[in-house]
Structure formats: C-alpha cells, structure tokens
Design an enzyme around this catalytic site. Structure first.
Site, PDB file in Angstrom:
ATOM      1  N   GLU A 139       0.822  -1.223   0.000  1.00  0.00           N
ATOM      2  CA  GLU A 139       0.000   0.000   0.000  1.00  0.00           C
ATOM      3  C   GLU A 139       0.848   1.261   0.000  1.00  0.00           C
ATOM      4  OE1 GLU A 139      -1.884  -0.463   3.789  1.00  0.00           O
ATOM      5  OE2 GLU A 139      -3.028  -2.204   3.195  1.00  0.00           O
ATOM      6  N   PRO A 140       1.701   1.449  -0.996  1.00  0.00           N
ATOM      7  CA  PRO A 140       2.538   2.650  -0.977  1.00  0.00           C
ATOM      8  C   PRO A 140       1.755   3.898  -1.360  1.00  0.00           C
ATOM      9  CG  PRO A 140       2.912   1.424  -2.989  1.00  0.00           C
ATOM     10  CD  PRO A 140       1.906   0.638  -2.206  1.00  0.00           C
ATOM     11  N   GLY A 141       1.973   4.960  -0.651  1.00  0.00           N
ATOM     12  CA  GLY A 141       1.362   6.237  -0.990  1.00  0.00           C
ATOM     13  C   GLY A 141       2.475   7.211  -1.361  1.00  0.00           C
TER      14      GLY A 141
ATOM     15  N   ARG B  56       2.642  19.959   6.029  1.00  0.00           N
ATOM     16  CA  ARG B  56       3.685  19.094   6.586  1.00  0.00           C
ATOM     17  C   ARG B  56       4.759  19.843   7.374  1.00  0.00           C
ATOM     18  NH1 ARG B  56       6.701  15.968   4.362  1.00  0.00           N
ATOM     19  NH2 ARG B  56       6.270  14.177   5.662  1.00  0.00           N
TER      20      ARG B  56
ATOM     21  N   TYR C 246       4.679  18.524  11.170  1.00  0.00           N
ATOM     22  CA  TYR C 246       5.719  17.549  11.543  1.00  0.00           C
ATOM     23  C   TYR C 246       7.108  18.165  11.571  1.00  0.00           C
ATOM     24  CZ  TYR C 246       2.042  14.618   9.403  1.00  0.00           C
ATOM     25  OH  TYR C 246       0.857  14.038   9.033  1.00  0.00           O
TER      26      TYR C 246
ATOM     27  N   CYS D  11      -2.597  33.449   9.821  1.00  0.00           N
ATOM     28  CA  CYS D  11      -2.335  34.089  11.123  1.00  0.00           C
ATOM     29  C   CYS D  11      -1.945  33.085  12.196  1.00  0.00           C
ATOM     30  CB  CYS D  11      -3.560  34.881  11.542  1.00  0.00           C
ATOM     31  SG  CYS D  11      -3.896  36.163  10.355  1.00  0.00           S
TER      32      CYS D  11
ATOM     33  N   TYR E 193       0.667  13.916   0.543  1.00  0.00           N
ATOM     34  CA  TYR E 193       0.184  14.576   1.767  1.00  0.00           C
ATOM     35  C   TYR E 193       0.342  16.093   1.677  1.00  0.00           C
ATOM     36  CZ  TYR E 193       0.566   9.710   3.150  1.00  0.00           C
ATOM     37  OH  TYR E 193       0.447   8.342   3.182  1.00  0.00           O
TER      38      TYR E 193
HETATM   39  N1  LLP Z   1      -1.453   1.925   4.577  1.00  0.00           N
HETATM   40  C1  LLP Z   1      -1.927   2.372   5.762  1.00  0.00           C
HETATM   41  C2  LLP Z   1      -2.765   1.498   6.566  1.00  0.00           C
HETATM   42  C3  LLP Z   1      -1.611   3.678   6.186  1.00  0.00           C
HETATM   43  O1  LLP Z   1      -2.068   4.108   7.351  1.00  0.00           O
HETATM   44  C4  LLP Z   1      -0.795   4.510   5.365  1.00  0.00           C
HETATM   45  C5  LLP Z   1      -0.460   5.874   5.777  1.00  0.00           C
HETATM   46  C6  LLP Z   1      -0.349   3.985   4.146  1.00  0.00           C
HETATM   47  C7  LLP Z   1      -0.683   2.694   3.783  1.00  0.00           C
HETATM   48  C8  LLP Z   1       0.508   4.791   3.203  1.00  0.00           C
HETATM   49  O2  LLP Z   1       1.712   5.111   3.788  1.00  0.00           O
HETATM   50  P1  LLP Z   1       2.909   5.733   2.891  1.00  0.00           P
HETATM   51  O3  LLP Z   1       3.306   4.692   1.898  1.00  0.00           O
HETATM   52  O4  LLP Z   1       2.398   6.946   2.251  1.00  0.00           O
HETATM   53  O5  LLP Z   1       3.977   6.013   3.886  1.00  0.00           O
HETATM   54  N2  LLP Z   1       0.498  12.764   6.695  1.00  0.00           N
HETATM   55  C9  LLP Z   1       1.742  12.081   6.976  1.00  0.00           C
HETATM   56  C10 LLP Z   1       1.701  10.641   6.584  1.00  0.00           C
HETATM   57  C11 LLP Z   1       0.551   9.877   7.227  1.00  0.00           C
HETATM   58  C12 LLP Z   1       0.500   8.441   6.784  1.00  0.00           C
HETATM   59  C13 LLP Z   1      -0.727   7.760   7.271  1.00  0.00           C
HETATM   60  N3  LLP Z   1      -0.877   6.400   6.850  1.00  0.00           N
HETATM   61  C14 LLP Z   1       2.880  12.862   6.293  1.00  0.00           C
HETATM   62  O6  LLP Z   1       2.620  13.865   5.644  1.00  0.00           O
HETATM   63  O7  LLP Z   1       4.047  12.479   6.427  1.00  0.00           O
END
Ligand code: LLP
Length: 402
Positions: free
Chosen positions: A260-262, A299, A303, A328, A357
């Site tokens: 599940e890469p985002g 971000r 963070y 503000c 994100y």
């Molecule tokens: N699968 C699950 C169950 C998740 O909770 C997430 C991300 C992903 C896959 C995807 O993760 P990735 O491959 O993108 O790392 N807003 C934060 C990141 C929050 C991620 C939440 N879950 C940021 O801007 O760094």
C-alpha cells in the site's frame, strides 16, 4: 527534469500544485518489476494524493487502491479502479461505510478491532452476504520514524495484538458471514530502514503459517505502505531490497502480496509553486512572505518536515530566510533558514517533494481557497483540479436569519 515554472505560473497562477505523471508511472513500474515472479498487487494509498486523475493514472497501469474512508472507496471506483483491487482500512469505520463497502463488493475490509469485526459480521448478516476480511496485526515494532506517523507499536491505536488476531481469525472462520482471506500490517510511514519492516514481516508471516495450519485460508499477505522517500539527503530503502525481503519472508506461503505505498508513488512527482509577496527583515530574522501557506501544505507546520525550497531563476548572494505564508499563525511556515537570494515581489519559489500529503491535507483555514492542481505528462500540462472560488467555499453554508 527541467520545468518551465514561470510559464506554468503565468498560465495557471499561484499557489499551484504540479505533478509529473511520468514520474508516477516510473515509480509504479519500478515496484512492479521488483515484485516480479511473485503474485502481487500494488494498492496505491489514496490518502497520499486523492486527486481522481492521479488515481486513474495509476489504475490504468494496473494499480489497486488502499482506502481509509468510504469517500476514498468512491474515489477509487470513480477513477476506474476495479472493485476487486480495492481494500478498505481504518480504525473507525462507521456502519454506513461498512454497509456501502460490502455492497460495493470490494476485495476486502481490513479489521482493526474485535468490536469492528462483530459490526462487520452483523451488517453482513443483514445483507445476507459473506464479508471478505483481513485483520490488521500490530506487531509492536518501532519503525524509527516521526512519532505522529508511527503506527506499529502497542501504544498506537492501530491494529490488534497477535493473540487477539488469532482469536479473531478463529471466530471469523466459524462465522457463516465472515471470510478471512487476508492478513495485514502497516507499521508507519516515511520508513527509511528495512529492518523494522523485515521484523514485522517475519512476525506476521509466522502468524499466517499458524493460521493456515489451523485451516484459515490466508490468500493475501498485506505488507502495508511506508516506503520512505528522499526529501533532503536521507538514504532510504531500495525497492528491490524491499521486494526481495518480502519474497524471502513469505516464500513458504502461497499468497498474493498486497502493498500500500502512498508517498513512494507520488511525493517526488510533486512541486508546490508559490509567489513572493514581500521580504521583511526584523532585528533577528529575514522573512520571505509568500502566497502559499500552511493550509495548502501542512507538513512543515505539523511535523516540522523538511521540503527543499528554491527560487526560480533568481541569482544573487544567498542568505537564510524563513519562508512563511499569510495565515495568522506563527507555525505557518514552509521552510526555516532556507538559503535564498534577494527576492522581489512576484518572484517564484518552488517547494519540492510536495506530491504526497500536500493537497490531500490542505484546508480552507483563514477562508483561503484550495489551490489548483495540474498534471504534466509527455511534455503536456493540463489542469486536474480547478482553483476553488470563494463561492465554492461558502456554497454549503446556510445564512443565519433573525
Ligand atoms: N497503509 C496504511 C494502513 C496507512 O495508514 C498509510 C499511511 C499507508 C498505507 C501509506 O503510507 P505511505 O506509503 O504513504 O507512507 N500525513 C503524513 C503521513 C501519514 C500516513 C498515514 N498512513 C505525512 O505527511 O508524512
């Protein structure tokens, strides 16, 4: 790739999100090739960048979708993702979300608690169907990332412990309305070391073996997302090592790997383009005030995340400046102590690695319109989300009448 940011700013105005779709294709392809020889499905984590065109671009190449709300499931379906490639995760699914997901006949629902399993069972009974499910296991591993994006420790709200997972599978196997077909973990995001994922993989693969021995037919082994990307100069995980490790850990299981890469897919496809409004020098600090802000790209504020920021086509001796927006809040900044040349009104700054994100976490705070998004593909640019207007923002508000 050299981009004509000036031309894009003239054509679409600023602030602006720009995504290079060719880059997204190459990231998908690299991961797919790395999993070669193994049954696998890449479920793009829609939350990273939920624009319909981004999802459909990936769907065209064969990607599925990992969704965490029924809204994301609807987006995935609308973008053309096959329903058998959609999975639905998240700690707090409502009854109506569960019902719609079951009626949509998606690949599976990832369960995050025993109570949720009972609700899914109840709703499946009402619908007279069998719900395909998977349990999110929390392997209690420190993923060594930012605490806000760490999810695989028992202190985190996500998933269930191993013993509980076993009990849930045994229950589900006996239920006529639950069909436990998968097993899942996700220990955190922006992971730059393979070791924690590898440990988690081993623990969950052992559990899968035990379950299979108990007669639970696990067909899908979901390794979550989390692949880290380069924002500055960090070294991160190579997709080949990642896929190799997963193949190795699951070689005794006859399963399809889901991942599940985002961020990996989209972060470095994206640029956030913003215009300089003013320069301001105090006794102690140089501020560059721009038209983009924390509501557009959260971000850095949330963070303390680093994004490389560069001036577009401006020379001159550089000195450190905080790049701040008009919102503000003192926490409204895109970068701190960024080395920048002297800047003038309307000069452009480009914020790198903004594809993940970024827009998806944006808001209307301070009644600022959400910005436009554009895609670049094969040398052409096109709009994939129009800039919001004030009227768009207030459309659903009801006038308070005396
Ligand atoms: N699968 C699950 C169950 C998740 O909770 C997430 C991300 C992903 C896959 C995807 O993760 P990735 O491959 O993108 O790392 N807003 C934060 C990141 C929050 C991620 C939440 N879950 C940021 O801007 O760094």
């Amino acid at each position: 790739m050299s981009l004509d940011f000036n031309a894009l700013a003239v054509k679409y105005d600023t602030p602006l999100y720009i995504y290079n779709f060719d880059y997204i294709s190459s990231q998908y392809e690299a991961l797919k090739v790395a999993f070669g020889g193994q049954k696998s499905l890449i479920n793009y984590a829609v939350k990273a960048n939920s624009n319909l065109s981004v999802i459909s671009h990936l769907a065209t190449q064969g990607a599925g979708a990992d969704c965490v709300s029924i809204g994301e499931v609807r987006r995935a379906l609308k973008a053309g993702v096959s329903r058998y490639k959609i999975i639905f995760s998240g700690v707090g699914k409502s009854d109506s979300e569960i019902k719609e997901a079951l009626e949509s006949d998606i690949l599976l629902i990832n369960l995050e608690s025993e109570a949720e399993m009972k609700r899914v069972e109840l709703i499946a009974i009402e619908l007279g169907i069998e719900a395909r499910i998977s349990v999110r296991v929390n392997p209690n591993i420190d993923p060594k990332t930012h605490p806000y994006i760490s999810t695989g420790l028992h202190d985190n709200k996500f998933g269930v412990e191993i013993d509980m997972a076993k009990r849930m599978y045994i229950y589900a196997k006996k239920s006529s309305n639950l069909n436990p077909v998968g097993i899942h973990f996700h220990i955190g995001s922006q992971l730059t070391q393979l070791e924690p994922i590898s440990e988690a993989c081993e623990i969950v693969a052992d559990l899968a073996k035990t379950l299979i021995a108990l007669g639970v037919e696990i067909k899908f082994f979901d390794v979550g997302g989390g692949l880290g990307v380069v924002y500055k100069d960090e070294s991160t995980i190579s997709v080949n090592d990642y896929a190799q490790m997963i193949k190795e850990k699951t070689k005794k299981l006859d399963v399809t790997i889901l991942c599940e890469p985002g961020r990996y897919m989209v972060a470095n496809s994206g640029y956030f383009l913003t215009k300089v409004l003013y320069e301001k020098q105090t006794d102690s600090k140089r501020f560059v005030i721009v038209d983009g802000a924390m509501n557009d790209l959260l971000r850095p504020s949330l963070y303390d995340a680093y994004h490389n920021i560069e001036a577009v086509g401006v020379d001159g001796e550089k000195s450190p400046a905080d790049v701040v927006g008009p919102v503000c809040e003192s926490g409204d900044f895109l970068g701190k102590d960024v080395e920048l040349p002297p800047l003038e009104h309307n000069d452009l700054l480009v914020v790198h690695s903004a594809g993940a994100y970024g827009f998806s976490m944006s808001s209307n705070y301070n009644t600022r319109n959400r910005v436009a998004e554009i895609a670049l593909m094969g040398g052409c640019d096109r709009i994939i989300r129009a800039r919001e207007s004030f009227e768009d923002q207030i459309r659903l508000e009801v006038a308070y009448l005396q």
